[in-house]
Design a protein around this motif. Sequence first.
Motif, PDB file in Angstrom:
ATOM      1  N   PHE A 177       0.851  -1.196   0.000  1.00 12.55           N
ATOM      2  CA  PHE A 177       0.000   0.000   0.000  1.00 12.55           C
ATOM      3  C   PHE A 177       0.883   1.241   0.000  1.00 12.55           C
ATOM      4  CE2 PHE A 177      -2.804  -3.199   2.008  1.00 12.55           C
ATOM      5  CZ  PHE A 177      -3.840  -3.142   1.081  1.00 12.55           C
ATOM      6  N   VAL A 178       0.617   2.134  -0.933  1.00  9.43           N
ATOM      7  CA  VAL A 178       1.464   3.312  -1.142  1.00  9.43           C
ATOM      8  C   VAL A 178       0.628   4.570  -0.974  1.00  9.43           C
ATOM      9  CG1 VAL A 178       3.053   4.456  -2.749  1.00  9.43           C
ATOM     10  CG2 VAL A 178       2.842   1.956  -2.771  1.00  9.43           C
ATOM     11  N   ASP A 179       1.227   5.589  -0.407  1.00  8.52           N
ATOM     12  CA  ASP A 179       0.553   6.871  -0.206  1.00  8.52           C
ATOM     13  C   ASP A 179       0.418   7.580  -1.552  1.00  8.52           C
ATOM     14  OD1 ASP A 179      -0.550   9.158   0.826  1.00  8.52           O
ATOM     15  OD2 ASP A 179       1.338   9.984   1.569  1.00  8.52           O
ATOM     16  N   THR A 180      -0.743   7.431  -2.180  1.00  6.48           N
ATOM     17  CA  THR A 180      -1.026   8.058  -3.470  1.00  6.48           C
ATOM     18  C   THR A 180      -2.410   8.708  -3.396  1.00  6.48           C
ATOM     19  OG1 THR A 180      -2.058   6.060  -4.352  1.00  6.48           O
ATOM     20  CG2 THR A 180       0.316   6.322  -4.725  1.00  6.48           C
ATOM     21  N   ASP A 181      -2.802   9.391  -4.458  1.00  4.53           N
ATOM     22  CA  ASP A 181      -4.129  10.014  -4.499  1.00  4.53           C
ATOM     23  C   ASP A 181      -5.221   8.978  -4.280  1.00  4.53           C
ATOM     24  OD1 ASP A 181      -2.980  12.460  -4.981  1.00  4.53           O
ATOM     25  OD2 ASP A 181      -3.260  12.385  -7.157  1.00  4.53           O
ATOM     26  N   ALA A 192      -7.223   3.069   8.210  1.00  6.96           N
ATOM     27  CA  ALA A 192      -6.775   2.442   9.455  1.00  6.96           C
ATOM     28  C   ALA A 192      -6.775   0.922   9.331  1.00  6.96           C
ATOM     29  CB  ALA A 192      -7.679   2.878  10.611  1.00  6.96           C
ATOM     30  N   GLY A 193      -7.778   0.388   8.636  1.00  2.37           N
ATOM     31  CA  GLY A 193      -7.842  -1.059   8.422  1.00  2.37           C
ATOM     32  C   GLY A 193      -6.684  -1.567   7.593  1.00  2.37           C
ATOM     33  N   ILE A 194      -6.276  -0.791   6.573  1.00  2.00           N
ATOM     34  CA  ILE A 194      -5.143  -1.167   5.729  1.00  2.00           C
ATOM     35  C   ILE A 194      -3.850  -1.144   6.527  1.00  2.00           C
ATOM     36  CG2 ILE A 194      -3.701  -0.358   3.812  1.00  2.00           C
ATOM     37  CD1 ILE A 194      -6.322   0.553   2.448  1.00  2.00           C
ATOM     38  N   VAL A 195      -3.626  -0.051   7.225  1.00  2.00           N
ATOM     39  CA  VAL A 195      -2.374   0.117   7.967  1.00  2.00           C
ATOM     40  C   VAL A 195      -2.231  -0.951   9.056  1.00  2.00           C
ATOM     41  CG1 VAL A 195      -1.133   1.663   9.550  1.00  2.00           C
ATOM     42  CG2 VAL A 195      -2.152   2.572   7.449  1.00  2.00           C
ATOM     43  N   ALA A 196      -3.357  -1.389   9.616  1.00  2.00           N
ATOM     44  CA  ALA A 196      -3.312  -2.414  10.659  1.00  2.00           C
ATOM     45  C   ALA A 196      -2.747  -3.736  10.147  1.00  2.00           C
ATOM     46  CB  ALA A 196      -4.718  -2.634  11.225  1.00  2.00           C
ATOM     47  N   GLN A 197      -2.796  -3.979   8.838  1.00  2.00           N
ATOM     48  CA  GLN A 197      -2.272  -5.214   8.255  1.00  2.00           C
ATOM     49  C   GLN A 197      -0.767  -5.154   8.004  1.00  2.00           C
ATOM     50  OE1 GLN A 197      -4.674  -6.637   4.799  1.00  2.00           O
ATOM     51  NE2 GLN A 197      -5.950  -4.861   5.209  1.00  2.00           N
ATOM     52  N   TYR A 203       1.825   3.461   5.344  1.00  2.00           N
ATOM     53  CA  TYR A 203       1.937   3.331   3.900  1.00  2.00           C
ATOM     54  C   TYR A 203       3.392   3.525   3.469  1.00  2.00           C
ATOM     55  CZ  TYR A 203      -3.147   4.060   3.259  1.00  2.00           C
ATOM     56  OH  TYR A 203      -4.502   3.949   3.263  1.00  2.00           O
ATOM     57  N   ALA A 204       3.718   3.034   2.280  1.00  2.00           N
ATOM     58  CA  ALA A 204       4.993   3.386   1.646  1.00  2.00           C
ATOM     59  C   ALA A 204       4.869   4.765   1.017  1.00  2.00           C
ATOM     60  CB  ALA A 204       5.349   2.373   0.566  1.00  2.00           C
ATOM     61  N   GLN A 205       5.982   5.468   0.935  1.00  2.00           N
ATOM     62  CA  GLN A 205       6.061   6.696   0.160  1.00  2.00           C
ATOM     63  C   GLN A 205       6.510   6.332  -1.259  1.00  2.00           C
ATOM     64  OE1 GLN A 205       5.076   9.780   1.485  1.00  2.00           O
ATOM     65  NE2 GLN A 205       4.394   8.333   3.070  1.00  2.00           N
ATOM     66  N   VAL A 206       6.020   7.075  -2.243  1.00  2.00           N
ATOM     67  CA  VAL A 206       6.381   6.748  -3.623  1.00  2.00           C
ATOM     68  C   VAL A 206       7.891   6.794  -3.838  1.00  2.00           C
ATOM     69  CG1 VAL A 206       4.184   7.372  -4.686  1.00  2.00           C
ATOM     70  CG2 VAL A 206       5.921   9.153  -4.305  1.00  2.00           C
ATOM     71  N   GLU A 207       8.577   7.664  -3.096  1.00  2.00           N
ATOM     72  CA  GLU A 207      10.026   7.774  -3.241  1.00  2.00           C
ATOM     73  C   GLU A 207      10.737   6.501  -2.790  1.00  2.00           C
ATOM     74  OE1 GLU A 207       8.202  11.730  -3.101  1.00  2.00           O
ATOM     75  OE2 GLU A 207       8.097  10.020  -1.717  1.00  2.00           O
ATOM     76  N   GLU A 208      10.126   5.759  -1.853  1.00  2.00           N
ATOM     77  CA  GLU A 208      10.728   4.505  -1.402  1.00  2.00           C
ATOM     78  C   GLU A 208      10.656   3.430  -2.485  1.00  2.00           C
ATOM     79  OE1 GLU A 208      10.146   4.391   3.364  1.00  2.00           O
ATOM     80  OE2 GLU A 208       8.282   4.508   2.224  1.00  2.00           O
ATOM     81  N   ILE A 209       9.582   3.444  -3.263  1.00  2.00           N
ATOM     82  CA  ILE A 209       9.483   2.518  -4.391  1.00  2.00           C
ATOM     83  C   ILE A 209      10.509   2.902  -5.457  1.00  2.00           C
ATOM     84  CG2 ILE A 209       7.945   1.438  -6.046  1.00  2.00           C
ATOM     85  CD1 ILE A 209       7.041   1.192  -3.082  1.00  2.00           C
ATOM     86  N   ALA A 210      10.581   4.206  -5.736  1.00  2.00           N
ATOM     87  CA  ALA A 210      11.491   4.699  -6.779  1.00  2.00           C
ATOM     88  C   ALA A 210      12.940   4.374  -6.444  1.00  2.00           C
ATOM     89  CB  ALA A 210      11.313   6.206  -6.956  1.00  2.00           C
ATOM     90  N   ALA A 211      13.308   4.435  -5.181  1.00  2.00           N
ATOM     91  CA  ALA A 211      14.693   4.167  -4.783  1.00  2.00           C
ATOM     92  C   ALA A 211      15.089   2.730  -5.088  1.00  2.00           C
ATOM     93  CB  ALA A 211      14.876   4.469  -3.295  1.00  2.00           C
ATOM     94  N   VAL A 212      14.181   1.795  -4.870  1.00  2.00           N
ATOM     95  CA  VAL A 212      14.462   0.382  -5.157  1.00  2.00           C
ATOM     96  C   VAL A 212      14.573   0.161  -6.659  1.00  2.00           C
ATOM     97  CG1 VAL A 212      13.599  -1.977  -4.939  1.00  2.00           C
ATOM     98  CG2 VAL A 212      13.385  -0.386  -3.022  1.00  2.00           C
ATOM     99  N   VAL A 213      13.703   0.819  -7.420  1.00  2.00           N
ATOM    100  CA  VAL A 213      13.764   0.704  -8.876  1.00  2.00           C
ATOM    101  C   VAL A 213      15.096   1.231  -9.396  1.00  2.00           C
ATOM    102  CG1 VAL A 213      12.747   1.505 -11.043  1.00  2.00           C
ATOM    103  CG2 VAL A 213      11.261   0.792  -9.157  1.00  2.00           C
ATOM    104  N   VAL A 231       8.296  -4.242  -1.663  1.00  2.00           N
ATOM    105  CA  VAL A 231       8.489  -2.976  -0.937  1.00  2.00           C
ATOM    106  C   VAL A 231       7.118  -2.697  -0.317  1.00  2.00           C
ATOM    107  CG1 VAL A 231       9.350  -0.611  -1.059  1.00  2.00           C
ATOM    108  CG2 VAL A 231      10.096  -2.284  -2.749  1.00  2.00           C
ATOM    109  N   ASP A 232       6.821  -3.446   0.742  1.00  2.00           N
ATOM    110  CA  ASP A 232       5.438  -3.499   1.245  1.00  2.00           C
ATOM    111  C   ASP A 232       5.334  -3.408   2.764  1.00  2.00           C
ATOM    112  OD1 ASP A 232       6.405  -5.940   2.085  1.00  2.00           O
ATOM    113  OD2 ASP A 232       5.114  -7.149   0.795  1.00  2.00           O
ATOM    114  N   GLY A 233       6.422  -3.028   3.430  1.00  2.00           N
ATOM    115  CA  GLY A 233       6.357  -2.900   4.895  1.00  2.00           C
ATOM    116  C   GLY A 233       6.160  -4.213   5.613  1.00  2.00           C
ATOM    117  N   GLY A 234       6.412  -5.330   4.912  1.00  2.00           N
ATOM    118  CA  GLY A 234       6.245  -6.647   5.522  1.00  2.00           C
ATOM    119  C   GLY A 234       4.877  -7.278   5.290  1.00  2.00           C
ATOM    120  N   LEU A 235       4.008  -6.595   4.542  1.00  2.00           N
ATOM    121  CA  LEU A 235       2.644  -7.088   4.350  1.00  2.00           C
ATOM    122  C   LEU A 235       2.595  -8.468   3.716  1.00  2.00           C
ATOM    123  CD1 LEU A 235      -0.412  -6.557   4.423  1.00  2.00           C
ATOM    124  CD2 LEU A 235      -0.170  -5.401   2.218  1.00  2.00           C
TER     125      LEU A 235
END
Length: 239
Positions: A177-181, A192-197, A203-213, A231-235
């Motif tokens: 789950f990524v912080d997007t629009d 809150a339900g998503i983050v609890a998982q 959420y991930a920041q888009v820049e964290e995905i970009a860094a791995v790419v 890149v999912d915070g362990g989900l």
Amino acid sequence: MSRSVLVTGGNRGIGLAIARAFADAGDKVAVTYRSGKPPVDLIDLGVLAVRCDITDPEQVEQAYKEVEAAHGNVEVLIANAGITKDQLLMRMTEEDFTSVLDTNLTGTFRVVKRANRGMLRARKGRVVLISSVVGLTGQAGQANYAASKAGLVGFARSLARELGSRNITFNVVAPGFVDTDMTRSLSDEQQAGIVAQVPLGRYAQVEEIAAVVRFLASDDASYITGAVIPVDGGLGMGH
């Protein structure tokens, strides 16, 4: 040395962050977009924006001609463009299913095959496919999306075996789950339900995905191919 980089679906969200990351590093970056307009700051960075619907082979060919004329053969391809049409199976139409597969999986095939032409001649290349944690774990109401994103893994690994001897690498990034629009439009309760998982609790920041790419496209990752990097915070751990 500046490389020719193409990011499909690079006008917003994860694709936009990836395009900015490569442009900031001094690469010659082009993005495709199907609708809307790329942000002004992207154009200010010198990024070439090309309108292209990757479900149309003729538009894909024309987009590559424009990119090659401006930047030369594509050396780094980030296949990010994708759509969702979420629906429970009993209500999912055949068009809901096939349109998502045609964009997310067959569209990726189209752009990768076209990039492969120049990469083979150069005997080098970096390809990164943007999948999803949903492609690894599944998700109710997203059978079409999950199938398309899971398909990217088999596609990348097959090509990693096929073209590894030509120094062309194929890797997959699977964001959670990524912080997007899109996620910001959810209610506080839904968020809150998503983050609890998520074990990391955010959420991930888009820049964290970009860094791995960017890492996977770098010389530091020259011996990595056929990998799926979550890149999912362990989900999705364990998948």
